[in-house]
Design a protein around this motif. Structure first.
Motif, short mmCIF file in Angstrom:
data_model
loop_
_atom_site.label_atom_id
_atom_site.label_comp_id
_atom_site.label_asym_id
_atom_site.label_seq_id
_atom_site.Cartn_x
_atom_site.Cartn_y
_atom_site.Cartn_z
N ASP A 11 0.56 -1.47 -0.04
CA ASP A 11 -0.39 0.16 -0.02
C ASP A 11 0.61 1.00 -0.05
OD1 ASP A 11 -2.38 -1.23 -0.35
OD2 ASP A 11 -2.29 -1.43 2.61
N PRO A 14 1.98 3.80 -4.48
CA PRO A 14 0.98 3.96 -5.29
C PRO A 14 0.94 2.77 -6.19
CG PRO A 14 1.79 6.11 -4.84
CD PRO A 14 3.32 5.01 -3.91
N ARG A 15 0.24 2.92 -7.27
CA ARG A 15 -0.25 2.13 -8.80
C ARG A 15 0.39 2.58 -9.42
NH1 ARG A 15 -5.90 -0.27 -8.22
NH2 ARG A 15 -4.82 -1.62 -6.27
N SER A 16 0.60 2.08 -10.34
CA SER A 16 1.48 2.55 -11.33
C SER A 16 3.04 3.59 -11.01
CB SER A 16 0.32 2.69 -12.57
OG SER A 16 0.03 1.97 -13.01
N ARG A 19 8.56 3.32 -5.77
CA ARG A 19 9.29 3.79 -4.97
C ARG A 19 11.11 3.33 -4.86
NH1 ARG A 19 7.04 4.81 0.64
NH2 ARG A 19 9.02 6.04 1.09
N THR A 20 12.28 3.77 -4.24
CA THR A 20 13.66 3.65 -4.91
C THR A 20 13.73 3.25 -3.40
OG1 THR A 20 13.51 5.85 -4.24
CG2 THR A 20 13.81 4.91 -6.51
N THR B 545 0.54 9.52 -12.40
CA THR B 545 1.02 8.34 -13.28
C THR B 545 1.26 9.20 -14.15
OG1 THR B 545 -0.46 6.94 -13.31
CG2 THR B 545 0.57 6.70 -11.03
N LYS B 552 5.62 15.23 -12.25
CA LYS B 552 5.41 14.69 -10.88
C LYS B 552 5.65 15.57 -10.01
CE LYS B 552 5.55 10.74 -12.74
NZ LYS B 552 6.15 9.14 -13.02
N MET B 553 7.43 15.41 -10.47
CA MET B 553 7.83 16.25 -8.64
C MET B 553 7.73 17.81 -8.90
SD MET B 553 9.78 13.17 -8.38
CE MET B 553 10.75 13.86 -7.36
N LEU B 800 -0.62 8.56 0.05
CA LEU B 800 -0.07 8.26 -1.20
C LEU B 800 -1.60 8.59 -2.79
CD1 LEU B 800 0.12 4.99 0.64
CD2 LEU B 800 1.95 6.00 -0.89
N PHE B 803 0.96 10.56 -3.89
CA PHE B 803 1.88 10.54 -3.09
C PHE B 803 3.24 10.77 -4.82
CE2 PHE B 803 5.85 8.03 -2.85
CZ PHE B 803 6.38 7.69 -2.15
N GLU B 805 7.35 10.38 -4.54
CA GLU B 805 8.41 10.06 -3.69
C GLU B 805 10.26 11.18 -3.95
OE1 GLU B 805 10.68 5.53 -2.53
OE2 GLU B 805 11.42 7.06 -4.44
N LYS B 807 12.28 10.99 -1.05
CA LYS B 807 13.18 10.68 -0.29
C LYS B 807 13.33 9.02 -0.32
CE LYS B 807 15.33 11.52 3.87
NZ LYS B 807 15.34 12.43 5.55
#
Ligand SMILES: Cc1cc2nc3c(=O)[nH]c(=O)nc-3n(C[C@H](O)[C@H](O)[C@H](O)COP(=O)(O)OP(=O)(O)OC[C@H]3O[C@@H](n4cnc5c(N)ncnc54)[C@H](O)[C@@H]3O)c2cc1C
Ligand code: SF4
Lengths: 103, 817
Positions: A11, A14-16, A19-20, B545, B552-553, B800, B803, B805, B807
């Motif tokens: 969870d 996010p879908r599609s 994360r790194t 997405t 996005k950023m 989320l 969301f 990312e 970090k």
């Protein structure tokens, strides 16, 4: 031998999107596909080191944000006419947890 | 209840209009169509190849009867309408069939002109217009041997070629010295004649026919000089007359044809439209399909109430469809005395090319033998492209120099294997041909997927098509519209239309409903995401997405993977406090480069990804949207507040506009500028929208660009007050948002749709202007939060849904090399 490491909950990706994960000097991108399967590859496009995690996920492919190379997340192979390969890693989901193996 | 739409005439222009109407709104009308011919709509143009044995009648049917049934259209074939009763709003056919209408379209085409010389009504004298004429010629060729064609124009020559093919002995009689004198100059006309003579055609030029000889059936012709010619079949191909009789009889104003306005409505009765060869627009009744199809589109727009789209007339080009003979002509190809002409004549090789230039722009073109570049030149002519740079090589191969059109095979087949076809991606002819053969490719799309050729600027698309055609032969079907990308068959306009008609509000839904291939790519996904947000601002959900990395950023990714941060500085006017804050942040986060940008703001470069959120928080300034297809900057000069020349307060207006328009997303980035007087220190005339203060008012300029391709703005209008500026600029930008294609900047958009149509929509039509502004405000109301603030809140709440990312997750393990 796979040595599974807990990374995050499904969870939390996010879908599609991705994360790194930073493991020492290496950054790995974990992708959650549109059908909730997960894939992991090194977060560096073989072309100009583009951060793949920020690209657009299309099916089982990722499109690099820098020059739109298309990379297959299963094999790590770059789609023709471009050539190259990124390192792939094993990932799986268990009880909603994403597990990564660096072997 | 549905409105009733009746159409008289079941030909190419009318049926195109019906198709456009169905595409725009399939449920608006109950449609009834009368056609005098007994066939459903067919491709009349292809009658010449049918006669010449290159194709068959079955193959040229465009919409078969099943198609009409599938679309719920009542079709009366073989019924000629004999009367329009405007008072009762109904039409009556010869056999008594009656149909009532709310809207009527007259698309009766034209009638071939038969010269009323003695004997013109004898058996064996006919025109070349429809399938029945074709059948009659097939029949005649079985019994008779000698044919004559009066008229050495396009149609006459194609008819003559067909009769030759049927084994007849054919003489073409032409009243002028030059064949196709409407399209060709003397040199090209002569080369054409030589070529056709070598194929067996005979000619009598500068010859007037005075009488058709014979008892019941034609046996010969008599000419003005007293001489005669034997013939048993006579085709008259001397021109067409718009078929306006029905309209004229019911009191609709006609001149040469049925006179229509820019929306294809008859000037007499706005519920009655006319389209095709029967219609006369601004004094012209066209006789080629390209302009008629444009008219059909405008008609559909108007009749379905989709808003403003007007027909402005067309420039036409001509190609002759006789195999082995390539002729192309367009524009003013003669050139008056003292005209600037570039010419190439190779009589032995059978090649002639002539360009008529004026002010370094192409005014007309005529080509014989090698016409591969015809469409390219035609495009350049319409674009008003400056060709002075390439003068010396122009006639050798325009396509090699840049854009290329669809055309004959000559060029591609003459290229060496090593020649680079796609300059953007460096793909050679051999690469492409090999791919076609080895991978079994059959479409340009597949070639692009496999080799990248034609995947970037698209300039080589024509050449790629040629190679495909040359390699595959007749198995190849040319694509007639450019899809957005390889994931779909649809183009930008079609996708927008479907999003609207089918009420689609999610990117995934769009791809699903419109049969996308796979999950889309970096070209189509951002485009769809933009279109749903533009069309359904309140309902569409922004699909993060489907946004590219920068968007996005909310920061621009730099080549070393760091980012840049640019806060908004309205109108380029700042304060000591704001500067101190920026400086403090830059120091705190060790920003390596601080740069003043061309848009009058401050760029902090070399920021690490994980620092983005804390930096935005510390800055506490609005996002400058420097990363998006959005409103970037409003550049201003100091204006009347300080400048001794200033006539208007440009800074205040600029700041106001930037505050009004911030957070606005567009098909591509948008930059504005406001100058306080015509000295124009803010360089407003190379911006998407530039405003220049003048005595007692403001000039609004638009459609400029200062990038690779410098384009100066065009003047949209002059207004008196700042409020009017605001309203018109908002309407212009909303019009661009609605009709621009994703990734198309204002300048090319304006060139594509034309300044006049934009003026009509945002300046002249005040209701439409207000409606545009209203829609822009509706959209802005949904953009109520600064994206940086949103991201900060997301990060704090670990939300989320939106969301992004900033970090990575740290894990305490090293990866072995
Ligand atoms: C042999 C030939 C070759 C051509 N080659 C080219 C070419 O290469 N390029 C090009 O651009 N153009 C070409 N053209 C021209 C092109 O075909 C026409 O411009 C086009 O078909 C005109 O379309 P339209 O709908 O206006 O008329 P049409 O296609 O003629 O349709 C009108 C229809 O209305 C019907 N009709 C008329 N009156 C009534 C009535 N009272 N009641 C019911 N029905 C009625 C007619 O029977 C006809 O079927 C060619 C034409 C011919 C004949
Ligand atoms: S454009 Fe005119 S008002 Fe503005 S700074 Fe220049 S001279 Fe002054």
């Amino acid at each position: 031998m796979n040595n599974w490491i807990e990374v995050c909950k499904l969870d939390e990706i996010p879908r599609s999107a991705a994360r790194t994960v930073r493991a020492g000097d290496t950054v790995i991108a974990i992708f959650r596909l549109s059908d909730d399967r997960v894939k992991a590859v090194e977060n560096r496009c073989p072309h100009r080191q583009g951060p793949l995690a920020e690209g657009i996920v299309s099916g089982d492919d990722i499109l690099c944000p820098l020059h739109n190379w298309r990379i297959h997340l299963d094999s790590g192979e770059v789609a023709p006419p471009d050539e190259g390969c990124v390192k792939t890693y094993a990932v799986k989901i268990e009880d909603g947890q994403v597990l990564l193996s660096l072997a | 209840m549905k409105k009733k739409l009746v159409m008289i005439g079941n030909g190419m222009a009318g049926m195109r209009a019906i198709e456009e109407i169905l595409a725009a709104n399939p449920d608006m009308f109950d449609i009834t169509i009368f056609g005098a011919e007994k066939y459903p709509n067919y491709n009349r143009i292809m009658l010449s190849p049918v006669l010449a044995g290159d194709t068959t009648v079955e193959e040229i049917i465009l919409n078969d009867e099943q198609w009409y049934a599938d679309h719920g259209i009542t079709l009366h074939l073989g019924k000629r309408v004999s009367e329009i009763q405007r008072g009762y709003k109904k039409v009556v056919a010869e056999d008594g069939t009656v149909a009532e209408y709310d809207n009527l379209i007259i698309a009766t085409g034209s009638n071939p002109f038969i010269i009323p010389i003695p004997g013109h009504d004898k058996e064996g004298v006919m025109a070349f217009r429809d399938i029945d004429d074709c059948d009659a010629m097939f029949e005649a060729a079985k019994t008779y041997k000698k044919a004559a064609v009066i008229g050495g124009g396009l149609l006459g020559l194609e008819a003559a070629k067909g009769l030759l093919h049927l084994g007849m002995d054919v003489t073409v009689i032409h009243d002028q010295a030059t064949l196709m004198n409407m399209q060709l100059d003397a040199v090209a006309g002569e080369m054409l004649r030589d070529e056709l003579e070598s194929q067996g055609m005979k000619f009598r030029v500068s010859t007037l026919t005075t009488e058709v000889l014979g008892d019941k059936r034609v046996t010969g012709l008599k000419f003005k000089d007293g001489s005669t010619l034997d013939c048993e079949l006579l085709i008259m191909a001397v021109g067409i007359r718009p078929n306006k009789q029905l309209a004229e009889e019911c009191g609709i104003f006609c001149n040469r044809g049925i006179v229509v306005n820019d929306y294809m409505q008859t000037v007499t009765d706005p519920s009655i439209y006319s389209v095709g060869e029967c219609a006369e627009h601004r004094g012209i009744a066209y006789g080629l399909v390209a302009p008629l199809f444009e008219q059909a589109k405008v008609l559909a727009y108007q009749i379905t109430g989709q808003g403003l789209k007007s027909y402005q007339g067309s420039v036409v080009s001509t190609k002759l469809k006789i195999s082995g003979v390539d002729v192309f002509s367009a524009g003013d190809f003669m050139g008056g005395p003292g005209a600037d002409i570039v010419e190439l004549t190779d009589r032995v090789g059978g090649v002639y090319k002539k360009l008529v230039l004026e002010d370094d722009k192409i005014k007309g073109v005529v080509m014989f033998g090698d016409t591969a570049d015809g469409p390219t030149f035609f495009q350049w002519m319409q674009d008003g492209k400056d060709v002075s740079e390439m003068r010396s090589t122009l006639l050798f191969s325009a396509s090699g120099l840049g854009d290329s059109g669809h055309s004959g095979l000559d060029q591609a087949s003459q290229m060496s294997d090593e020649t680079i076809v796609c300059g953007c991606n460096g793909v050679s002819k051999k690469d492409i041909v090999d791919a076609i053969v080895k991978e079994g490719l059959t479409t340009r799309k597949e070639i692009t997927a496999c080799t990248k050729a034609a995947g970037s600027c698209g300039g080589c698309a024509g050449l790629v098509d040629q190679l495909l055609a040359a390699t595959l032969g007749t198995a190849f079907v040319e694509s007639d519209h450019e899809p957005i990308c390889a994931c779909t068959e649809l183009n930008h306009e079609q996708v927008k239309e479907q999003v609207k008609n089918k009420h689609l509000t999610h990117v995934r839904e769009v791809m699903h409903v419109l049969d996308w291939e796979g999950e889309g790519c970096q070209v189509c996904r951002p485009a769809i995401n933009y279109y749903i947000g533009m069309i359904w601002p309140e309902e569409a959900e922004d699909d993060r997405t489907s946004r590219i990395a920068n968007e996005k950023m909310h920061a621009n990714i730099q080549k070393d993977g760091t980012f840049s941060v640019i806060p908004r500085i309205y109108g380029g006017e700042t304060t000591p406090d704001a500067l101190i804050r920026i400086a403090t942040v830059a120091k705190k986060y060790n920003v390596p480069t601080v740069k003043i940008t061309g848009g009058q703001r401050i760029d902090l470069l070399g920021v690490k990804k994980e620092d983005l959120i804390p930096m935005w928080k510390d800055l506490d300034m609005p996002s400058g949207y420097a990363y998006g297809k959005a409103l970037r900057t409003v550049k201003t000069c100091v204006g009347s507040q300080w400048c001794r020349f200033g006539t208007q307060d440009s800074t205040a207006l600029g700041i106001h506009l930037e505050k009004e328009l911030e957070r606005m997303w567009f098909p591509a980035k948008v930059k504005l500028a406001v100058s306080g007087c015509p000295r124009n220190c803010a360089e407003a005339t190379i911006k998407d929208v530039g405003i220049v203060g003048v005595d007692g008012g403001w000039e609004i300029h638009c459609g400029g660009n200062g990038g690779v391709h410098v384009v100066a703005t065009e003047l949209l209008c002059i207004v008196e007050t700042a409020e009017e500026v605001e309203e018109i600029v908002k309407a212009y930008l909303q019009h661009y948002r609605e009709t621009g294609r994703h990734n198309e900047r204002c300048a090319p958009w304006q060139q594509r749709v034309g300044l006049e149509s934009i003026k009509a929509a945002v300046v002249d039509d005040i209701d439409n202007r207000k409606a545009l502004v209203e829609r822009l405000h509706q959209y802005l109301a949904t953009q109520d939060k600064d994206p940086w603030v949103e991201r900060i809140e997301d990060a704090e709440k670990e939300n989320l849904k939106t969301f992004t990312e900033y970090k990575p997750i740290e894990i305490p393990v090293r990866v072995e090399a």
